[in-house]
Design a protein around this motif. Structure first.
Motif, mmCIF file in Angstrom:
data_model
loop_
_atom_site.group_PDB
_atom_site.id
_atom_site.type_symbol
_atom_site.label_atom_id
_atom_site.label_comp_id
_atom_site.label_asym_id
_atom_site.label_seq_id
_atom_site.Cartn_x
_atom_site.Cartn_y
_atom_site.Cartn_z
ATOM 1 N N VAL A 24 111.828 -13.744 -20.010
ATOM 2 C CA VAL A 24 111.428 -12.343 -19.938
ATOM 3 C C VAL A 24 111.703 -11.868 -18.513
ATOM 4 O O VAL A 24 110.994 -12.238 -17.578
ATOM 5 C CB VAL A 24 109.942 -12.159 -20.293
ATOM 6 N N VAL A 25 112.768 -11.063 -18.343
ATOM 7 C CA VAL A 25 113.155 -10.560 -17.025
ATOM 8 C C VAL A 25 112.470 -9.218 -16.795
ATOM 9 O O VAL A 25 112.626 -8.288 -17.589
ATOM 10 C CB VAL A 25 114.689 -10.404 -16.911
ATOM 11 N N ILE A 26 111.698 -9.131 -15.719
ATOM 12 C CA ILE A 26 110.965 -7.904 -15.379
ATOM 13 C C ILE A 26 111.507 -7.389 -14.056
ATOM 14 O O ILE A 26 111.396 -8.054 -13.023
ATOM 15 C CB ILE A 26 109.449 -8.174 -15.278
ATOM 16 N N THR A 27 112.114 -6.197 -14.074
ATOM 17 C CA THR A 27 112.798 -5.676 -12.886
ATOM 18 C C THR A 27 112.949 -4.166 -12.977
ATOM 19 O O THR A 27 112.813 -3.587 -14.057
ATOM 20 C CB THR A 27 114.184 -6.332 -12.732
ATOM 21 N N ASP A 28 113.234 -3.522 -11.838
ATOM 22 C CA ASP A 28 113.569 -2.102 -11.857
ATOM 23 C C ASP A 28 115.066 -1.900 -12.061
ATOM 24 O O ASP A 28 115.547 -0.777 -12.192
ATOM 25 C CB ASP A 28 113.112 -1.394 -10.581
ATOM 26 N N GLY A 46 109.498 1.036 -13.637
ATOM 27 C CA GLY A 46 109.671 2.019 -12.572
ATOM 28 C C GLY A 46 110.061 3.378 -13.106
ATOM 29 O O GLY A 46 110.472 3.529 -14.263
ATOM 30 N N SER A 47 109.943 4.402 -12.262
ATOM 31 C CA SER A 47 110.220 5.766 -12.681
ATOM 32 C C SER A 47 111.706 6.098 -12.671
ATOM 33 O O SER A 47 112.122 7.129 -13.195
ATOM 34 C CB SER A 47 109.475 6.750 -11.765
ATOM 35 N N GLY A 48 112.519 5.233 -12.065
ATOM 36 C CA GLY A 48 113.968 5.473 -12.025
ATOM 37 C C GLY A 48 114.739 4.219 -12.377
ATOM 38 O O GLY A 48 115.616 3.780 -11.642
ATOM 39 N N VAL A 58 109.222 0.703 -19.068
ATOM 40 C CA VAL A 58 107.886 1.179 -18.715
ATOM 41 C C VAL A 58 108.011 1.985 -17.433
ATOM 42 O O VAL A 58 108.324 1.437 -16.375
ATOM 43 C CB VAL A 58 106.888 0.011 -18.518
ATOM 44 N N THR A 59 107.785 3.298 -17.526
ATOM 45 C CA THR A 59 107.979 4.179 -16.366
ATOM 46 C C THR A 59 106.681 4.562 -15.684
ATOM 47 O O THR A 59 106.702 5.160 -14.613
ATOM 48 C CB THR A 59 108.695 5.466 -16.797
#
Length: 674
Positions: A404-408, A436-438, A458-459
C-alpha cells in the motif's frame, strides 16, 4: 491622507468605468478566454448556432465485450456554410476504431492519420470547399468533432465506432455511456486543450438536440436484474439470454447525464471462458476466470500488508498528518490473523521490522509511534523502497501480500518502478493512495493501473476514514492468491497483464494477448484459495476462433497504448510517442497522436473562406451549478457576453491593469510632490 485615498479610489473607479465601456464597445478580434462560458445565441438569424440535430448510440453487448456505434446528425438550417465543432466524451476504456461520414446516399470512410497530418488534411479540404470531418482526442475520454462545409439545407451524419471490455464487480455488469463533458479550466492542467473553451447552456436547460440509445444484450447465460438508475428504459426479453433495451420516449433530451446500465446473470455467475480471434498473421485471445464463489471466512487467505509511506519534504504538515490518520484507521481494523509491516521512504528508506508482525494491539501502537516520529523531509525514491519491500521475507506461500503506497505523488518514479510493479503482481499486489490537496493523479492512477488495482485519492483530513473504509472493503476478501497461468502447447506472447494479481471477491481474473500457430493445447490457472489450492483448466482446442470477436484486436492494442501513456505521463519520451503513433496507425485506433479524417471528393462550397465556425453548446451535467463555469448568472449580461465575445481577453486585461497601475503611480508621485 483620508481625502487622498478617497481621490485615488474615485479615479480608479472612474477609469474602470471608462475603460470597461471601451472594452464592451471593442471588436471581436481579440483572443478568446480559455475558460468555458455560457452560450449566447447570435443575433444573426442567418447563422444556425445549433447544427447538431441528434446524437444516438447503438450498443451491442455480447458477453464481456460492448461494441458501440455513435451517430451524430448535423443540419444547417441557416443561410451560410457552417463548420460545426462539438466536444463529446466516451469511456476511458474505449478503443475508437472507425469513423465515416454519410451525405445523402454517399458514404465516406475516414482514414486514420498522424494527428498533425490529419488536421492538415482537414484544413486543406475545408479551404477547397469539400465536406470534411475530423475526430481528435483531447484527452483519453474527451474527443472533438469538426465538420466543415455544411451547406444551407445540408444534413450530414457522422458515425463513430468504439469497443470496450466489461468486467463485472460483485457479479454486477455495468455499461456506462457518458453523454456530456463537464466544465474544465486550463489552470488545472499542464497544457491548454481546445475543449476547455467550450460553451455551456445554463443549468436546467435541456440539450437542444435529440438523444437516443438502444442496447442489444446477449449475456450467454440467463439475464436478470436489468436496471438503469439514470434514465427511464423499456426492456424486452427475447428468450432468457437476450434482451433489447431502449430509452423511454420521455428521455429524448436525456443527454445531460451519463447513461448507466447494470445487469446480472443467473445465480450471480459471470460468463467465464476463452475467446479467440484470428486476423491475418496475428491471433488474439481473451481469458476470463471466475474466482471461487460463496467464499467462507475460513476460505479467505491470510493477509499481509506492507505500508510504504512517503515521508519526504513535500509531505510535511497536512499530507503526513492525513497519512498518519489513514494508517491508524487501516491498521486498527486488521484481523488478528493478518500480518503487517511499515516502510518509510524519502531519499532512503527505513523499515519497522525485518519480518512482518502480527496485527496485535501492541505491534500496531509500535507502528503508529514509528510513523508518528516523522515530520517530512528530504527527497524521494520510490524505486529503491519497492525493491527493498520485495526482498522482505514472505510469511507464507499462501498469504495474500499487498503493498500500500501512500504518497502525494511528488516523487521520483522511473520507468523501472512501473516495470517492477507490473512484473511482480504474482508476488505482491499494489494499491496506491494519493494524499493531499494537489495530488499527482497521473502517478497515482498509473501505479493503480499497472498494479491492476483501484486508485484512492484523499484530499482532506475529513475524507481519511471514508477513504480507508472504501479501500478496506475493496481488498478485505482476497479469494485467490499467488495466481499463475500456464500455457500448455499454446504459444502466447504480448500478454497483458504480464503477471497475475490476486483475485478479490467476486471480481474475475482477466488476461489477454496474442498466440502463434493453431489454437491447440490448454490453459491452466493455479492459485491458493484459503486452506486449499485452486486449479482450473480450459481446453483451447474446444473453442473455435470467431470473427465476431474482432474487438479483441482493438482491446489488446488499446491496453498497450494505455500502458505506454502511463509511462509517458511520468517521463515524456519521443520513442514512446512514436510507438503509440504506430500502434494507432497499425490498428486503426484513435490515440493522442492519431486522428480520423474523412474528406468528400465533391467540391460543394465554391465560395471558400465564407464558412462560419460554430461551437456546439453542451448542456451542463445534471445538478451542476452555473457557477461551475466560474460566473454568477447575475452578471451574465456583462461579463459572460464579454467573455463569449473575447472582450475580456488576456491582452485587454493586461492593458486594463497596466492603466490602473499607471494611474496609481501618478497619484503617488503627485502626493509626494504635494
Amino acid at each position: 491622507m483620508k481625502k487622498t485615498a478617497q481621490l485615488i479610489t474615485s479615479l480608479i473607479l472612474f477609469v474602470t468605468f471608462c475603460f470597461g465601456g471601451q472594452l464592451l464597445a471593442q471588436g471581436q478580434n481579440d483572443d478568446k478566454t480559455s475558460a468555458p462560458y455560457f452560450f449566447v445565441k447570435t443575433a444573426d438569424p442567418n447563422v444556425d448556432q445549433l447544427p447538431l440535430k441528434s446524437t444516438k448510440a447503438d450498443v451491442n453487448i455480447s458477453g464481456v465485450i460492448a461494441d458501440v456505434t455513435i451517430s451524430q446528425v448535423y443540419k444547417n438550417e441557416g443561410a451560410k456554410p457552417l463548420e460545426a465543432i462539438y466536444v463529446f466524451p466516451t469511456s476511458t476504456r474505449a478503443a475508437i476504431y472507425g469513423m465515416k461520414m454519410v451525405i445523402g446516399n454517399r458514404v465516406v470512410e475516414a482514414e486514420i492519420q498522424e494527428k498533425n497530418q490529419a488536421r492538415q488534411t482537414y484544413e486543406t479540404a475545408k479551404e477547397n470547399g469539400q465536406r470534411t470531418s475530423l475526430l481528435e482526442q483531447e484527452r483519453p475520454n474527451v474527443f472533438q468533432m469538426n465538420v466543415a462545409n455544411i451547406m444551407p439545407g445540408d444534413e450530414i451524419q457522422v458515425v463513430v465506432n468504439y469497443t470496450e471490455l466489461l468486467v463485472p464487480e460483485s457479479g454486477v455488469y455495468e455499461f456506462v455511456y457518458p453523454t456530456t463533458v463537464g466544465p474544465r479550466f486550463t489552470g488545472e492542467s499542464n497544457g491548454q486543450t481546445s475543449f476547455t473553451n467550450t460553451p455551456y447552456l445554463k443549468r436546467g436547460e435541456m440539450p437542444p438536440y435529440e438523444f437516443g440509445l438502444n442496447v442489444w444484450l446477449s449475456g450467454g447465460m440467463p439475464i436478470q436484474d436489468v436496471t438503469c438508475g439514470t434514465h427511464k428504459i423499456n426492456t424486452q426479453y427475447e428468450g432468457t439470454t437476450t434482451a433489447n433495451i431502449s430509452l423511454d420516449p420521455s428521455e429524448k433530451n436525456g443527454g445531460n447525464r451519463d447513461f448507466i446500465l447494470q445487469y446480472q446473470l443467473a445465480g450471480g455467475q459471470i460468463q467465464e471462458g476463452l475467446l479467440l480471434y484470428e486476423h491475418g498473421d496475428e491471433n488474439y485471445f481473451l481469458m476470463m476466470v471466475q474466482p471461487p464463489n460463496k467464499v467462507k471466512p475460513e476460505d479467505i487467505p491470510a493477509r499481509e500488508y506492507v505500508f510504504i509511506v512517503d515521508v519526504s519534504g513535500s509531505m510535511h504538515g497536512f499530507p503526513l498528518n492525513v497519512s498518519k490518520k489513514l494508517m491508524r484507521n487501516l491498521m486498527t481494523n486488521l484481523r488478528p490473523s493478518d500480518r503487517f509491516n511499515v516502510m518509510l521512504f524519502a531519499s532512503t528508506s527505513a523499515v519497522l521490522a525485518q519480518q512482518s508482525l502480527n496485527a496485535s494491539q501492541e505491534n500496531i501502537e509500535q507502528a503508529i509511534n514509528f510513523l508518528g516520529e516523522q515530520g517530512g523531509s528530504g527527497g524521494t525514491n520510490l524505486l529503491s523502497a519497492l525493491r527493498r519491500a520485495l526482498q522482505l521475507p514472505r510469511a507464507d506461500e499462501s498469504v495474500s501480500r499487498s503493498f500500500v503506497v501512500i504518497t502525494d505523488g511528488y516523487i521520483n518514479v522511473e520507468q523501472e518502478a512501473f516495470d517492477l510493479v507490473r512484473n511482480n503482481l504474482d508476488n505482491a499486489n499494489l494499491f496506491a493512495f494519493g494524499i493531499g490537496s494537489g495530488v499527482n493523479r497521473h502517478l497515482i492512477e498509473g501505479l493503480a493501473h499497472v498494479g491492476q488495482g483501484q486508485p484512492t485519492i484523499v484530499t482532506d483530513e475529513s475524507e481519511a476514514n471514508a477513504g480507508a473504509e472504501k479501500f478496506r472493503k475493496y481488498i478485505e476478501s482476497p479469494v485467490l492468491t499467488r495466481v499463475k497461468a500456464q500455457f500448455n502447447d499454446f504459444v502466447v506472447y504480448d500478454l497483458e497483464p504480464s503477471s497475475m494479481p490476486d483475485v478479490m471477491a467476486e471480481r474475475p481474473l482477466v488476461f489477454f494477448g496474442k498466440y502463434k500457430g493453431s489454437a491447440n493445447g490448454s490453459i491452466t490457472v493455479k492459485g491458493h484459495s484459503g486452506r486449499k489450492k485452486f486449479k482450473t483448466t480450459f481446453d483451447v482446442a474446444s473453442v473455435k476462433p470467431d470473427r465476431r470477436n474482432a474487438a479483441l484486436r482493438y482491446l489488446w492494442a488499446r491496453e498497450r497504448i494505455r500502458l505506454l501513456d502511463d509511462y509517458n505521463n511520468l517521463n515524456y519520451d519521443e520513442g514512446r510517442v512514436k510507438e503509440v503513433t504506430q500502434l494507432g496507425l497499425d490498428y486503426n485506433l484513435m490515440t493522442a497522436y492519431t486522428s480520423f479524417v474523412a474528406v468528400d471528393k465533391e467540391i460543394i462550397n465554391k465560395e471558400t473562406g465564407e464558412t462560419v465556425a460554430v461551437k456546439q453548446a453542451l448542456p451542463l451535467p445534471e445538478n451542476v451549478s452555473d457557477y461551475a463555469v466560474g460566473f454568477s448568472p447575475a452578471i451574465e449580461g456583462v461579463i459572460l457576453k464579454g467573455i463569449n465575445k473575447g472582450i475580456f481577453s488576456a491582452s485587454n486585461l493586461y492593458r486594463f491593469f497596466a492603466l490602473i497601475l499607471g494611474v496609481g503611480l501618478l497619484l503617488i508621485g503627485w502626493r509626494k510632490l504635494g
